[in-house]
Enzyme design. Structure first.
Site, mmCIF file in Angstrom:
data_model
loop_
_atom_site.group_PDB
_atom_site.id
_atom_site.type_symbol
_atom_site.label_atom_id
_atom_site.label_comp_id
_atom_site.label_asym_id
_atom_site.label_seq_id
_atom_site.Cartn_x
_atom_site.Cartn_y
_atom_site.Cartn_z
ATOM 1 C CE1 TYR A 156 -4.251 -1.384 0.220
ATOM 2 C CE2 TYR A 156 -3.459 -2.608 2.133
ATOM 3 C CZ TYR A 156 -4.418 -2.377 1.162
ATOM 4 O OH TYR A 156 -5.554 -3.147 1.141
ATOM 5 C CG HIS B 268 -9.398 -4.908 -1.887
ATOM 6 N ND1 HIS B 268 -8.245 -4.234 -2.180
ATOM 7 C CD2 HIS B 268 -9.403 -5.067 -0.539
ATOM 8 C CE1 HIS B 268 -7.584 -3.982 -1.059
ATOM 9 N NE2 HIS B 268 -8.270 -4.490 -0.045
ATOM 10 C CG ASP C 295 -8.131 -3.156 -5.435
ATOM 11 O OD1 ASP C 295 -7.431 -2.766 -4.486
ATOM 12 O OD2 ASP C 295 -8.499 -4.341 -5.573
#
Length: 440
Positions: free
Chosen positions: A182, A303, A210
């Site tokens: 991330y 996700h 996403d």
């Protein structure tokens, strides 16, 4: 028998010689009666079945729901909004039908493959999932060890319960791991993290794309998050930047940069020599853009149905992506495509490989088997998928993974969401439906 007849000397009889009636099994304890209008019903207290009783991934999910804390279950099981995509991720595989070939020599089945050059026992890897300690005290450390035993790679999560050093230290000497990233608004933090990964010998970097904002996961939002957060957010906790009032998702969202865009790709490529892949691609155009930007591959993922509801499952996007890459002149060896979301059966792995994926990622099955039975649960879950895949490959007439092609499946109805299907009882009986506030 006549030779054994005669008088018995009672003085020689010992307690172990006396046959005892079978012990009565205790009936399962009953929980308190739950009132429902004028009627009430008794609910049996849950008794965890032995690990050997687990026959499929849904079995683990049903056990995990009983043994996990409500906060943890709410975080892991929740999907975005009405959870349409969450449920369709698995159902989409059922819209693909098999097209087996006969009279193929399938005496020996070889499921082994290579994932980004790393040998794997089957086309499967453990995808990154945050906060594994919510499932079990051994968390990501147990997943690292289980991945080694099962012979598959593990994608280390950025938002982990254990520190990166602890996860890396749990590896066996020759074990290969990947990592998920991330990107943080403070880019120096991400750069430092990536450098540490590379120095430790991590083989690939999957950048999550996403999640510029984490989705509304209402099962999770109804809980105030009081458990241990992610290791990389320790400083943010001290500064009061972590909102724990609406579940684990909200608590970890402050770490992620919503400004990440295509302009940042050259920067990502400049800070590491690891292959960089995008995790969360959902259409052909973006896969082609990633290929043209010099990235090494992508994961077709929504996700786990936790972000934009009613978007397509990764397996549904796969044919579109493979066709777009082919039209762009891309060769399979130059750009690797993976799929995650909804993989629950060996047949699901087969179908993804048939349509062009190098391997599949599993997340929730890892967490649920970990929550239910620890590290050994994860290994058994993988072995079950192996058993299923072996059977499917044999019955489909494919002796090895290289022989699995698009000619072994039919995708006519994959994108047609109105096709009627038989009821999936395992999903129906393990899925926990959303409830409005008045019914909680």
């Amino acid at each position: 028998p006549s030779l054994t007849m005669g008088s018995v000397d009672a003085a020689t009889i010992k307690p172990e010689h006396i046959a005892k009636p079978p012990e009565k099994k205790e009936a399962p304890k009953k929980k308190k009666a739950v009132a429902q209008g004028a009627a009430s019903e008794e609910v049996e207290e849950f008794k965890k079945p032995p690990l050997a009783a687990m026959l499929n991934s849904f079995d683990f999910e049903s056990v995990a729901r009983e043994v996990m804390e409500p906060q943890a279950w709410g975080y892991y099981s929740s999907g975005g909004d009405d959870e349409i995509t969450l449920r369709d991720n698995h159902l989409a595989f059922q819209r693909i039908t098999m097209r087996p070939r006969i009279l193929v020599n399938v005496r020996d089945i070889d499921m082994s493959t290579k994932i980004l050059g790393t040998p794997a026992a089957l086309p499967l890897y453990f995808t990154a999932t945050a906060l594994a300690k919510l499932a079990h005290q051994d968390g990501e450390v147990a997943i690292v060890k289980a991945a080694k035993k099962a012979g598959v790679p593990y994608m280390l999560p950025t938002l982990s319960s254990y520190t990166l050093d602890e996860m890396l230290a749990a590896r066996a000497p020759d074990q290969v791991v990947f990592s998920q990233l991330y990107v943080n608004p403070e880019r120096s933090r991400s750069e430092e993290y990536v450098k540490k990964l590379e120095a430790a010998g991590v083989k690939a970097l999957f950048v999550t794309v996403d999640a510029p904002q984490l989705g509304r996961r209402e099962k999770d939002m109804r809980n105030k998050f009081t458990q241990q957060g992610s290791d990389v957010q320790d400083g943010d906790e001290d500064e009061g930047e972590v909102d724990r009032s609406q579940g684990a998702t909200r608590a970890i969202s402050s770490y992620i940069d919503p400004g990440l865009c295509w302009d940042d790709v050259p920067w990502l490529q400049s800070i590491t020599k690891m292959p960089v892949l995008l995790k969360g691609v959902q259409c052909g155009e973006d896969a082609v853009a990633a290929y043209k930007a010099g990235l090494k591959g992508c994961v077709l993922s929504n996700h786990g149905g936790r972000q934009l509801d009613t978007c397509r499952p990764g397996i549904e996007v796969l044919p579109e992506v493979m066709a777009a890459l082919k039209e762009a002149g891309c060769k399979k060896e130059d750009f690797t495509v993976f799929v995650d979301g909804g993989i629950r059966r060996g047949a699901d792995i087969f179908k993804a490989v048939a349509l062009g994926a190098q391997a599949c990622g599993v997340g929730r099955p890892v967490l649920y088997s970990l929550a239910s039975y620890g590290q050994n649960g994860i290994v058994r879950m993988v072995h079950m998928l192996q058993d299923e895949l072996q059977m499917v490959m044999r019955l489909a007439g494919t002796p090895n993974t290289a022989s699995i092609t698009e000619n072994h499946v039919i995708t006519t109805n994959l994108a047609d969401h109105i096709v009627p299907l038989p009821t999936d009882n395992l999903t129906a009986k393990t899925y926990q439906a959303l409830s409005p506030a008045a019914k909680l």
